[in-house]
Design a protein around this motif. Structure first.
Motif, PDB file in Angstrom:
ATOM      1  N   LEU A 183       0.814  -1.209   0.000  1.00 51.74           N
ATOM      2  CA  LEU A 183       0.000   0.000   0.000  1.00 51.74           C
ATOM      3  C   LEU A 183       0.853   1.266   0.000  1.00 51.74           C
ATOM      4  O   LEU A 183       0.552   2.227  -0.714  1.00 51.74           O
ATOM      5  N   LEU A 184       1.905   1.255   0.802  1.00 51.82           N
ATOM      6  CA  LEU A 184       2.731   2.453   0.956  1.00 51.82           C
ATOM      7  C   LEU A 184       3.922   2.481   0.007  1.00 51.82           C
ATOM      8  O   LEU A 184       4.673   3.466   0.005  1.00 51.82           O
ATOM      9  N   ARG A 185       4.106   1.412  -0.756  1.00 56.49           N
ATOM     10  CA  ARG A 185       5.272   1.294  -1.649  1.00 56.49           C
ATOM     11  C   ARG A 185       6.557   1.572  -0.856  1.00 56.49           C
ATOM     12  O   ARG A 185       7.435   2.316  -1.297  1.00 56.49           O
ATOM     13  N   SER A 186       6.645   0.960   0.314  1.00 53.18           N
ATOM     14  CA  SER A 186       7.704   1.320   1.259  1.00 53.18           C
ATOM     15  C   SER A 186       8.907   0.400   1.233  1.00 53.18           C
ATOM     16  O   SER A 186       9.840   0.587   2.014  1.00 53.18           O
ATOM     17  N   GLY A 187       8.909  -0.596   0.376  1.00 51.54           N
ATOM     18  CA  GLY A 187      10.050  -1.490   0.319  1.00 51.54           C
ATOM     19  C   GLY A 187       9.840  -2.564  -0.720  1.00 51.54           C
ATOM     20  O   GLY A 187       8.753  -2.695  -1.291  1.00 51.54           O
ATOM     21  N   PRO A 188      10.860  -3.355  -0.968  1.00 49.45           N
ATOM     22  CA  PRO A 188      10.753  -4.385  -2.010  1.00 49.45           C
ATOM     23  C   PRO A 188       9.805  -5.507  -1.607  1.00 49.45           C
ATOM     24  O   PRO A 188       9.698  -5.872  -0.431  1.00 49.45           O
ATOM     25  N   LEU A 189       9.122  -6.040  -2.588  1.00 45.73           N
ATOM     26  CA  LEU A 189       8.286  -7.219  -2.406  1.00 45.73           C
ATOM     27  C   LEU A 189       8.968  -8.354  -3.162  1.00 45.73           C
ATOM     28  O   LEU A 189       8.803  -8.497  -4.376  1.00 45.73           O
ATOM     29  N   ASP A 190       9.764  -9.127  -2.439  1.00 47.20           N
ATOM     30  CA  ASP A 190      10.556 -10.166  -3.086  1.00 47.20           C
ATOM     31  C   ASP A 190      10.566 -11.423  -2.230  1.00 47.20           C
ATOM     32  O   ASP A 190       9.960 -11.487  -1.161  1.00 47.20           O
ATOM     33  N   GLU A 191      11.259 -12.449  -2.724  1.00 48.98           N
ATOM     34  CA  GLU A 191      11.268 -13.724  -2.033  1.00 48.98           C
ATOM     35  C   GLU A 191      11.944 -13.637  -0.671  1.00 48.98           C
ATOM     36  O   GLU A 191      11.535 -14.314   0.280  1.00 48.98           O
ATOM     37  N   ALA A 192      12.965 -12.808  -0.556  1.00 50.89           N
ATOM     38  CA  ALA A 192      13.652 -12.667   0.725  1.00 50.89           C
ATOM     39  C   ALA A 192      12.699 -12.114   1.787  1.00 50.89           C
ATOM     40  O   ALA A 192      12.711 -12.567   2.945  1.00 50.89           O
ATOM     41  N   PHE A 193      11.878 -11.152   1.394  1.00 49.33           N
ATOM     42  CA  PHE A 193      10.903 -10.582   2.317  1.00 49.33           C
ATOM     43  C   PHE A 193       9.874 -11.642   2.713  1.00 49.33           C
ATOM     44  O   PHE A 193       9.535 -11.789   3.897  1.00 49.33           O
ATOM     45  N   ALA A 194       9.377 -12.404   1.741  1.00 50.04           N
ATOM     46  CA  ALA A 194       8.395 -13.446   2.028  1.00 50.04           C
ATOM     47  C   ALA A 194       8.974 -14.498   2.965  1.00 50.04           C
ATOM     48  O   ALA A 194       8.332 -14.894   3.951  1.00 50.04           O
ATOM     49  N   ASP A 195      10.187 -14.954   2.679  1.00 55.45           N
ATOM     50  CA  ASP A 195      10.804 -15.983   3.520  1.00 55.45           C
ATOM     51  C   ASP A 195      11.052 -15.462   4.931  1.00 55.45           C
ATOM     52  O   ASP A 195      10.887 -16.193   5.913  1.00 55.45           O
ATOM     53  N   GLY A 196      11.456 -14.196   5.042  1.00 53.40           N
ATOM     54  CA  GLY A 196      11.690 -13.614   6.352  1.00 53.40           C
ATOM     55  C   GLY A 196      10.435 -13.562   7.199  1.00 53.40           C
ATOM     56  O   GLY A 196      10.479 -13.804   8.412  1.00 53.40           O
ATOM     57  N   LEU A 197       9.308 -13.252   6.568  1.00 54.08           N
ATOM     58  CA  LEU A 197       8.035 -13.235   7.286  1.00 54.08           C
ATOM     59  C   LEU A 197       7.680 -14.624   7.812  1.00 54.08           C
ATOM     60  O   LEU A 197       7.282 -14.785   8.972  1.00 54.08           O
ATOM     61  N   VAL A 198       7.804 -15.619   6.942  1.00 58.05           N
ATOM     62  CA  VAL A 198       7.489 -16.984   7.361  1.00 58.05           C
ATOM     63  C   VAL A 198       8.358 -17.405   8.534  1.00 58.05           C
ATOM     64  O   VAL A 198       7.865 -17.921   9.550  1.00 58.05           O
ATOM     65  N   ASP A 199       9.657 -17.168   8.424  1.00 56.95           N
ATOM     66  CA  ASP A 199      10.574 -17.593   9.489  1.00 56.95           C
ATOM     67  C   ASP A 199      10.259 -16.885  10.810  1.00 56.95           C
ATOM     68  O   ASP A 199      10.239 -17.514  11.881  1.00 56.95           O
ATOM     69  N   ALA A 200      10.021 -15.580  10.754  1.00 56.70           N
ATOM     70  CA  ALA A 200       9.774 -14.815  11.977  1.00 56.70           C
ATOM     71  C   ALA A 200       8.473 -15.244  12.655  1.00 56.70           C
ATOM     72  O   ALA A 200       8.422 -15.419  13.878  1.00 56.70           O
ATOM     73  N   VAL A 201       7.416 -15.417  11.869  1.00 58.45           N
ATOM     74  CA  VAL A 201       6.123 -15.772  12.448  1.00 58.45           C
ATOM     75  C   VAL A 201       6.143 -17.192  13.009  1.00 58.45           C
ATOM     76  O   VAL A 201       5.629 -17.452  14.110  1.00 58.45           O
ATOM     77  N   LEU A 202       6.753 -18.124  12.282  1.00 58.65           N
ATOM     78  CA  LEU A 202       6.788 -19.500  12.782  1.00 58.65           C
ATOM     79  C   LEU A 202       7.668 -19.616  14.025  1.00 58.65           C
ATOM     80  O   LEU A 202       7.369 -20.422  14.921  1.00 58.65           O
ATOM     81  N   ARG A 203       8.729 -18.829  14.117  1.00 57.91           N
ATOM     82  CA  ARG A 203       9.525 -18.825  15.345  1.00 57.91           C
ATOM     83  C   ARG A 203       8.701 -18.319  16.525  1.00 57.91           C
ATOM     84  O   ARG A 203       8.766 -18.854  17.633  1.00 57.91           O
ATOM     85  N   ALA A 204       7.914 -17.271  16.270  1.00 57.57           N
ATOM     86  CA  ALA A 204       7.116 -16.673  17.347  1.00 57.57           C
ATOM     87  C   ALA A 204       6.047 -17.628  17.872  1.00 57.57           C
ATOM     88  O   ALA A 204       5.679 -17.565  19.051  1.00 57.57           O
ATOM     89  N   PHE A 205       5.549 -18.504  17.009  1.00 54.34           N
ATOM     90  CA  PHE A 205       4.469 -19.410  17.404  1.00 54.34           C
ATOM     91  C   PHE A 205       4.917 -20.868  17.379  1.00 54.34           C
ATOM     92  O   PHE A 205       4.094 -21.776  17.217  1.00 54.34           O
ATOM     93  N   ALA A 206       6.202 -21.091  17.579  1.00 53.35           N
ATOM     94  CA  ALA A 206       6.733 -22.455  17.555  1.00 53.35           C
ATOM     95  C   ALA A 206       6.247 -23.256  18.763  1.00 53.35           C
ATOM     96  O   ALA A 206       6.008 -22.687  19.841  1.00 53.35           O
ATOM     97  N   PRO A 207       6.087 -24.553  18.628  1.00 50.57           N
ATOM     98  CA  PRO A 207       5.729 -25.383  19.775  1.00 50.57           C
ATOM     99  C   PRO A 207       6.759 -25.222  20.894  1.00 50.57           C
ATOM    100  O   PRO A 207       7.964 -25.132  20.640  1.00 50.57           O
TER     101      PRO A 207
END
Length: 203
Positions: free
Chosen positions: A174-198
């Motif tokens: 929405l804000l065009r505030s940064g790149p939308l790429d695979e590194a960003f997608a992978d970083g989101l997955v890793d961060a969220v799954l770490r936060a909610f890990a068993p």
């Protein structure tokens, strides 16, 4: 008796509908939402303005249906990949999501639709019912499967997990505030799954 050469009204209507939706998508990509008009859509589609207004109450409604039409002909299966590896499956899905938002042809009608949703409560309700809700339910189903397999904490709030995965993409887009790429997608997955890990203590 010889067959009539006059096309059936239903066929004429379907051709006109497809022409209007195609013209809408093309024009948004070419001229942008600000310059899009019902007059321009009608001219491109080869129909009268009254034909468009007979089927759609507003420009936003036409834009919404043009976006829905992109998925017509698909098998209708909204299920996310389920290989048994939640992290890998989420990376695939989020990589595809950022690629779509980074594609001008795809993102132009989505951005136009968001503009209309802000100002049109009726269109917003239609969007939630026909597009957002089914897609969200499919995403939640995949998270639930991962939770059942022990790849997310048993007490994880899956609605919150989903929001944390996708809200940063929407914000950056929405804000065009940064790149939308695979590194960003992978970083989101890793961060969220770490936060909610068993085994993590969720407060």
């Amino acid at each position: 008796m010889a067959a009539s050469n006059t096309p059936e009204p239903s066929r004429r209507s379907e051709r006109s509908r497809v022409a209007i939706l195609t013209a809408t998508h093309e024009l948004i990509t070419e001229v942008g939402y600000a310059k899009l008009s019902i007059e321009a859509i009608a001219a491109r589609a080869g129909v009268g303005k009254q034909t468009i207004y007979r089927w759609w109450p507003s420009k936003g409604a036409v834009v919404f249906d043009s976006l829905l039409s992109l998925s017509e002909g698909a098998d209708g299966d909204l299920a996310l990949p389920d290989t048994g590896d939640l992290a890998a499956d989420l990376r695939i899905v989020l990589r595809a999501t950022v690629a779509e938002f980074a594609d001008p042809v795809f993102e132009a009608p989505v951005r136009a639709l968001n503009i209309e949703i802000i100002n049109d409560p009726e269109l917003a309700a239609t969007y939630r019912e026909r597009m957002e809700r089914p897609i969200r339910e499919a995403k939640l189903a995949r998270l639930r499967s991962g939770q059942d397999a022990g790849q997310l904490a048993a007490d994880a709030d899956l609605e919150l997990v989903l929001d944390l995965l996708y809200a940063p993409i929407t914000q950056r887009w929405l804000l065009r505030s940064g790149p939308l790429d695979e590194a960003f997608a992978d970083g989101l997955v890793d961060a969220v799954l770490r936060a909610f890990a068993p085994g993590r203590v969720l407060r």
